[in-house]
Design an enzyme around this catalytic site. Structure first.
Site, PDB file in Angstrom:
ATOM      1  N   LYS A 143       2.929   2.936   2.294  1.00 18.00           N
ATOM      2  CA  LYS A 143       3.681   2.683   1.070  1.00 18.00           C
ATOM      3  C   LYS A 143       3.628   3.906   0.153  1.00 18.00           C
ATOM      4  CE  LYS A 143       3.730  -1.687   2.564  1.00 18.00           C
ATOM      5  NZ  LYS A 143       2.771  -2.764   2.632  1.00 18.00           N
TER       6      LYS A 143
ATOM      7  N   TRP B  73       0.775 -11.628   0.342  1.00 14.01           N
ATOM      8  CA  TRP B  73      -0.280 -10.768   0.902  1.00 14.01           C
ATOM      9  C   TRP B  73      -1.664 -11.296   0.574  1.00 14.01           C
ATOM     10  CZ3 TRP B  73       0.950  -8.372   4.920  1.00 14.01           C
ATOM     11  CH2 TRP B  73       2.197  -7.764   5.070  1.00 14.01           C
TER      12      TRP B  73
ATOM     13  N   ASP C  91      -6.759  -5.182  -2.677  1.00 13.81           N
ATOM     14  CA  ASP C  91      -5.703  -4.625  -1.835  1.00 13.81           C
ATOM     15  C   ASP C  91      -4.755  -3.826  -2.737  1.00 13.81           C
ATOM     16  OD1 ASP C  91      -3.552  -4.140  -0.180  1.00 13.81           O
ATOM     17  OD2 ASP C  91      -3.343  -6.212   0.516  1.00 13.81           O
TER      18      ASP C  91
HETATM   19  C1  LIG Z   1       2.223  -3.824   3.344  1.00 11.23           C
HETATM   20  C2  LIG Z   1       1.077  -4.569   2.791  1.00 11.23           C
HETATM   21  C3  LIG Z   1       0.073  -5.102   3.613  1.00 11.23           C
HETATM   22  C4  LIG Z   1       0.120  -5.001   5.119  1.00 11.23           C
HETATM   23  O1  LIG Z   1      -0.031  -3.701   5.547  1.00 11.23           O
HETATM   24  P1  LIG Z   1      -0.161  -3.338   7.085  1.00 11.23           P
HETATM   25  O2  LIG Z   1      -0.615  -1.902   6.990  1.00 11.23           O
HETATM   26  O3  LIG Z   1       1.192  -3.503   7.703  1.00 11.23           O
HETATM   27  O4  LIG Z   1      -1.164  -4.209   7.702  1.00 11.23           O
HETATM   28  C5  LIG Z   1      -0.988  -5.743   3.019  1.00 11.23           C
HETATM   29  N1  LIG Z   1      -1.056  -5.877   1.687  1.00 11.23           N
HETATM   30  C6  LIG Z   1      -0.113  -5.399   0.871  1.00 11.23           C
HETATM   31  C7  LIG Z   1      -0.249  -5.585  -0.609  1.00 11.23           C
HETATM   32  C8  LIG Z   1       0.986  -4.733   1.399  1.00 11.23           C
HETATM   33  O5  LIG Z   1       1.923  -4.239   0.582  1.00 11.23           O
END
Ligand SMILES: *Cc1c(COP(=O)(O)O)cnc(C)c1O
Length: 362
Positions: free
Chosen positions: A195, A101, A171
């Site tokens: 999540k 990511w 993030d």
């Molecule tokens: C799932 C995830 C993403 C991507 O998320 P989307 O909402 O599908 O764009 C980005 N960073 C992390 C750490 C993730 O777990």
């Protein structure tokens, strides 16, 4: 019957939240319509939206000088929105690389700026770890430093907030609300909702107000934080139902005792699963203990030919979505806030039973 769901995302939601949503679905608060069918500008909806923000501010203790935005496009759109918003005056940024990511974020940022990639993830005696901060080659003049708190696919997590005099951008898609966090240490925190917050379709951005005037002029207005902040995240129609559902999750979290209380349970859950894996010859986790994720636990079987059998039997035992990410294989148990301690008990019971029946096939 509701099974135990270990999906990485979209992920488990608290049953109590889904029941409340079901109960309110056709006739929200006696108004004769679903909240989904309501104008986002209506007094009723705006009150729901504002309550969700107030509850999140309470849960995370978000200081007054931060905007909380309820946006769309997922965390992945923020990979572009962040450099477009923050590199208008200074094109340089540092991106820490710890996994898939953080790499995606960095690749997207490279389209808009002068990106210094700092390799901080590495293998230590065959296990993944994060280099000590003293070894990071950060630049002196970056507009911000970006990192992914928790690498959802790899299962590698920071156990501290990096120290820098630049705005820290992180993030938190898979770790927001899982543990206490000092928001004041950050310039910007973002997270896709699917999540640990609610359904897909909603993305949270928590941004310090002094960073709102650094945008590139060509930025699409929907992505401009200053415009979204001024308009209550309603420059256009927001994801009203996902926002409402996130609000129900925040209420549920407050009822559970808030982030400290859920963190204590999360620690118990993770300890139970990691201790079980460590004690077993049959299962293995690829992360050095000091950097193991609280939320995403990847593991492999001693004999990878047994993976399909493992998943099939797990499903028959109402343990769902344990396959690892398609890019890395193996197994992964995502144990977000909505996954109860009993789910981990059921999972480790099953894993123990499976290993005892197949241990001779190593
Ligand atoms: C799932 C995830 C993403 C991507 O998320 P989307 O909402 O599908 O764009 C980005 N960073 C992390 C750490 C993730 O777990």
């Amino acid at each position: 019957m509701r099974a135990y769901n270990f999906c990485a995302g979209p992920a488990a939601l608290p049953t109590a939240v889904l029941e409340k949503a079901q109960q309110e679905l056709l006739d929200w608060h006696g108004k004769g319509l679903s909240i989904m069918e309501m104008s986002h500008r209506s007094q009723d909806y705006v009150a729901v939206a504002e309550k969700a923000e107030a509850d999140l501010r309470q849960l995370m203790n978000i200081p007054e000088n931060y905007k909380v935005l309820f946006l769309q496009g997922g965390a992945s759109l923020q990979f572009s929105a962040i450099p477009l918003n923050l590199l208008g005056k200074n094109p340089k940024a540092d991106y820490l690389h710890t996994g898939i990511w953080s790499e995606k974020a960095q690749k997207e940022a490279q389209r808009y700026g002068d990106i210094n990639v700092v390799e901080v993830g590495y293998q230590q005696d065959g296990l993944w770890a994060i280099r000590d901060q003293a070894e990071w080659a950060l630049s002196d003049d970056a507009a911000y430093v970006h990192y992914a708190d928790n690498e959802t696919i790899g299962g590698l997590q920071f156990k501290y907030i990096p120290v820098t005099d630049k705005p820290l951008v992180s993030d938190f898609s898979s770790s927001i609300l899982s543990a206490p966090l000092d928001v004041s240490k950050f310039g910007l925190i973002y997270a896709g909702a699917q999540k640990n917050i609610g359904p897909a379709g909603l993305t949270l951005v928590i941004v310090r107000e002094d960073l709102l005037d650094q945008a590139k002029p060509e930025i699409p207005s929907l992505l401009r934080y200053a415009a979204q902040g001024k308009n209550g995240s309603m420059v256009n129609t927001p994801a009203t139902y996902a926002w409402y559902l996130a609000g129900l999750v925040f209420e549920w979290l407050i009822e559970q005792g808030g982030v400290d209380a859920i963190h204590a349970i999360n620690q118990q859950k993770a300890k139970m699963l990691y201790d079980f894996i460590d004690a077993s010859d049959f299962y293995q986790n690829p992360i050095a203990p000091a950097y193991r994720s609280l939320m995403n636990v990847p593991f492999t079987l001693a004999n990878s030919d047994l993976e399909k059998q493992f998943l099939k039997e797990a499903e028959a035992n109402h343990l769902l979505n344990l396959a690892g990410h398609r890019s890395v294989g193996g197994m992964r148990a995502s144990i977000y806030n909505a996954v109860p301690l009993e789910a981990i008990q059921a999972l480790t019971d099953f894993m123990g039973d499976f290993a005892s029946r197949h241990g001779n096939q190593i």
